[in-house]
Every structure is written in C-alpha cells, then in structure tokens.
Write a protein that holds these residues in place. Structure first.
Motif, mmCIF file in Angstrom:
data_model
loop_
_atom_site.group_PDB
_atom_site.id
_atom_site.type_symbol
_atom_site.label_atom_id
_atom_site.label_comp_id
_atom_site.label_asym_id
_atom_site.label_seq_id
_atom_site.Cartn_x
_atom_site.Cartn_y
_atom_site.Cartn_z
ATOM 1 N N HIS A 12 6.138 -30.189 -24.005
ATOM 2 C CA HIS A 12 5.304 -31.329 -23.612
ATOM 3 C C HIS A 12 4.037 -30.856 -22.907
ATOM 4 O O HIS A 12 4.105 -30.035 -21.999
ATOM 5 C CB HIS A 12 6.066 -32.222 -22.620
ATOM 6 N N LEU A 13 2.902 -31.389 -23.306
ATOM 7 C CA LEU A 13 1.636 -31.173 -22.630
ATOM 8 C C LEU A 13 0.999 -32.540 -22.372
ATOM 9 O O LEU A 13 1.413 -33.541 -22.958
ATOM 10 C CB LEU A 13 0.681 -30.342 -23.493
ATOM 11 N N SER A 14 -0.015 -32.539 -21.531
ATOM 12 C CA SER A 14 -0.772 -33.756 -21.250
ATOM 13 C C SER A 14 -2.260 -33.444 -21.353
ATOM 14 O O SER A 14 -2.685 -32.322 -21.074
ATOM 15 C CB SER A 14 -0.496 -34.266 -19.830
ATOM 16 N N THR A 15 -3.048 -34.454 -21.701
ATOM 17 C CA THR A 15 -4.492 -34.313 -21.650
ATOM 18 C C THR A 15 -4.933 -34.482 -20.199
ATOM 19 O O THR A 15 -4.137 -34.851 -19.328
ATOM 20 C CB THR A 15 -5.187 -35.388 -22.507
ATOM 21 N N GLU A 16 -6.204 -34.254 -19.941
ATOM 22 C CA GLU A 16 -6.730 -34.433 -18.588
ATOM 23 C C GLU A 16 -6.510 -35.861 -18.102
ATOM 24 O O GLU A 16 -6.124 -36.083 -16.955
ATOM 25 C CB GLU A 16 -8.217 -34.088 -18.556
ATOM 26 N N ASP A 17 -6.723 -36.841 -18.973
ATOM 27 C CA ASP A 17 -6.547 -38.244 -18.600
ATOM 28 C C ASP A 17 -5.087 -38.613 -18.359
ATOM 29 O O ASP A 17 -4.796 -39.559 -17.634
ATOM 30 C CB ASP A 17 -7.123 -39.168 -19.676
ATOM 31 N N GLN A 18 -4.161 -37.898 -18.958
ATOM 32 C CA GLN A 18 -2.734 -38.198 -18.841
ATOM 33 C C GLN A 18 -2.048 -37.416 -17.726
ATOM 34 O O GLN A 18 -0.946 -37.766 -17.310
ATOM 35 C CB GLN A 18 -2.028 -37.867 -20.167
ATOM 36 N N PHE A 19 -2.703 -36.369 -17.230
ATOM 37 C CA PHE A 19 -2.072 -35.435 -16.311
ATOM 38 C C PHE A 19 -1.517 -36.101 -15.052
ATOM 39 O O PHE A 19 -0.352 -35.913 -14.701
ATOM 40 C CB PHE A 19 -3.042 -34.316 -15.933
ATOM 41 N N ALA A 20 -2.322 -36.856 -14.330
ATOM 42 C CA ALA A 20 -1.887 -37.441 -13.056
ATOM 43 C C ALA A 20 -0.706 -38.383 -13.245
ATOM 44 O O ALA A 20 0.237 -38.368 -12.445
ATOM 45 C CB ALA A 20 -3.050 -38.157 -12.375
ATOM 46 N N GLU A 21 -0.720 -39.177 -14.293
ATOM 47 C CA GLU A 21 0.395 -40.093 -14.539
ATOM 48 C C GLU A 21 1.673 -39.322 -14.864
ATOM 49 O O GLU A 21 2.758 -39.654 -14.372
ATOM 50 C CB GLU A 21 0.062 -41.059 -15.669
ATOM 51 N N THR A 22 1.540 -38.269 -15.673
ATOM 52 C CA THR A 22 2.704 -37.438 -15.999
ATOM 53 C C THR A 22 3.270 -36.797 -14.737
ATOM 54 O O THR A 22 4.482 -36.817 -14.504
ATOM 55 C CB THR A 22 2.313 -36.351 -17.020
ATOM 56 N N ALA A 23 2.385 -36.223 -13.908
ATOM 57 C CA ALA A 23 2.834 -35.570 -12.676
ATOM 58 C C ALA A 23 3.532 -36.558 -11.758
ATOM 59 O O ALA A 23 4.605 -36.271 -11.221
ATOM 60 C CB ALA A 23 1.646 -34.923 -11.966
ATOM 61 N N GLY A 24 2.945 -37.730 -11.571
ATOM 62 C CA GLY A 24 3.541 -38.732 -10.696
ATOM 63 C C GLY A 24 4.870 -39.258 -11.204
ATOM 64 O O GLY A 24 5.799 -39.481 -10.427
ATOM 65 N N LYS A 25 4.975 -39.424 -12.500
ATOM 66 C CA LYS A 25 6.196 -39.973 -13.103
ATOM 67 C C LYS A 25 7.361 -38.985 -13.072
ATOM 68 O O LYS A 25 8.499 -39.365 -12.823
ATOM 69 C CB LYS A 25 5.905 -40.391 -14.548
ATOM 70 N N HIS A 26 7.071 -37.702 -13.320
ATOM 71 C CA HIS A 26 8.149 -36.727 -13.494
ATOM 72 C C HIS A 26 8.314 -35.720 -12.351
ATOM 73 O O HIS A 26 9.343 -35.037 -12.302
ATOM 74 C CB HIS A 26 7.954 -35.959 -14.800
ATOM 75 N N TYR A 27 7.325 -35.628 -11.453
ATOM 76 C CA TYR A 27 7.363 -34.581 -10.431
ATOM 77 C C TYR A 27 7.113 -35.092 -9.016
ATOM 78 O O TYR A 27 6.834 -34.299 -8.124
ATOM 79 C CB TYR A 27 6.345 -33.481 -10.771
ATOM 80 N N ALA A 28 7.214 -36.387 -8.771
ATOM 81 C CA ALA A 28 6.953 -36.945 -7.435
ATOM 82 C C ALA A 28 7.829 -36.258 -6.390
ATOM 83 O O ALA A 28 9.017 -36.000 -6.608
ATOM 84 C CB ALA A 28 7.206 -38.445 -7.426
ATOM 85 N N GLY A 29 7.207 -35.908 -5.260
ATOM 86 C CA GLY A 29 7.924 -35.291 -4.164
ATOM 87 C C GLY A 29 8.027 -33.777 -4.243
ATOM 88 O O GLY A 29 8.618 -33.156 -3.366
ATOM 89 N N ARG A 30 7.420 -33.158 -5.256
ATOM 90 C CA ARG A 30 7.489 -31.695 -5.387
ATOM 91 C C ARG A 30 6.177 -31.066 -4.952
ATOM 92 O O ARG A 30 5.100 -31.559 -5.272
ATOM 93 C CB ARG A 30 7.791 -31.299 -6.828
ATOM 94 N N ALA A 31 6.273 -29.962 -4.231
ATOM 95 C CA ALA A 31 5.091 -29.273 -3.724
ATOM 96 C C ALA A 31 4.938 -27.874 -4.325
ATOM 97 O O ALA A 31 4.012 -27.162 -3.990
ATOM 98 C CB ALA A 31 5.162 -29.170 -2.200
ATOM 99 N N ASP A 32 5.817 -27.505 -5.211
ATOM 100 C CA ASP A 32 5.905 -26.130 -5.710
ATOM 101 C C ASP A 32 5.552 -26.030 -7.193
ATOM 102 O O ASP A 32 6.269 -25.438 -7.971
ATOM 103 C CB ASP A 32 7.326 -25.627 -5.505
ATOM 104 N N LEU A 33 4.433 -26.613 -7.587
ATOM 105 C CA LEU A 33 4.107 -26.735 -9.005
ATOM 106 C C LEU A 33 2.856 -25.949 -9.376
ATOM 107 O O LEU A 33 2.010 -25.662 -8.534
ATOM 108 C CB LEU A 33 3.899 -28.207 -9.355
ATOM 109 N N LEU A 34 2.755 -25.635 -10.655
ATOM 110 C CA LEU A 34 1.549 -25.052 -11.230
ATOM 111 C C LEU A 34 1.100 -25.926 -12.390
ATOM 112 O O LEU A 34 1.922 -26.412 -13.170
ATOM 113 C CB LEU A 34 1.798 -23.647 -11.772
#
Length: 115
Positions: free
Chosen positions: A37-59
């Motif tokens: 799975h990848l996201s475009t620039e426009d999709q990135f923030a929504e993907t991050a918020g939906k699947h990674y909320a509460g995580r601080a250890d991401l790249l």
C-alpha cells in the motif's frame, strides 16, 4: 495516473532491515492484501491518521514510482480514490527520501523536521 512520487509509512525500527535486504517486502496488511500500500501526497495525512494514530515511531518513505514500472497499479480504495499499489517488493533504490514523524491520538501528523 501521472503521479511520480508516492509515500509508504513504516515503523522506524523496520528501516535497518530494509536496507540490509535491499528491498521492503511489505507489512502484514500488505501481505494479506497481496500488494504494498502507498498513498499520494493528498492521501498521506488521512492514511496516517486512520491507520497510525497515537504512534510516534514512524517513517515516511518517498517512493519514485517511475523506477517501478508495471509493478505499480492504481486501484480504487477508500471512497473510490485511486491509490498506488506495488505488486512485488519495494526496492530501496526507489526510496528517494525518508522523514521521521508521529501521529497524535486524534490523527494529526507531525514531522520531526517541523518541530
């Protein structure tokens, strides 16, 4: 689609293994779905918020799609939006940049270099 860069979210602890292997084989979710799975620039923030909320250890890995040829397929997903999917491994040579970031519990993205 004419997008040439897409983004992959990984745990920061995964990076050294990707470098050693020369490629990223995908997460458990990627394996279950049969593609990375990848996201475009426009999709990135929504993907991050939906699947990674509460995580601080991401790249966030910036991926040059032009180097991946026909392994990239644009397919409808969330709300009918077209998302880039890689059918096969993501070679490290296609990663042009990496940025550390976290996602607040309410889904707000904060890149380390924005602090």
């Amino acid at each position: 689609m004419s997008e040439t860069t897409a983004y992959k979210i990984i745990g920061a602890d995964e990076w050294s293994g990707i470098v050693a292997a020369g490629a990223y084989a995908g997460s458990e979710v990627d394996h279950a779905d049969g593609y990375i799975h990848l996201s475009t620039e426009d999709q990135f923030a929504e993907t991050a918020g939906k699947h990674y909320a509460g995580r601080a250890d991401l790249l966030c890995l910036s991926v040059d799609l032009t180097t991946l040829g026909e392994t990239v397929v644009w397919e409808p997903s969330r709300g009918g939006q077209l998302f880039p999917h890689i059918y096969g491994p993501l070679p490290i040579a296609a990663v042009t940049k990496r940025r550390g970031f976290g996602v607040s519990p309410d889904g707000e993205v904060q890149f380390e270099d924005q602090a």
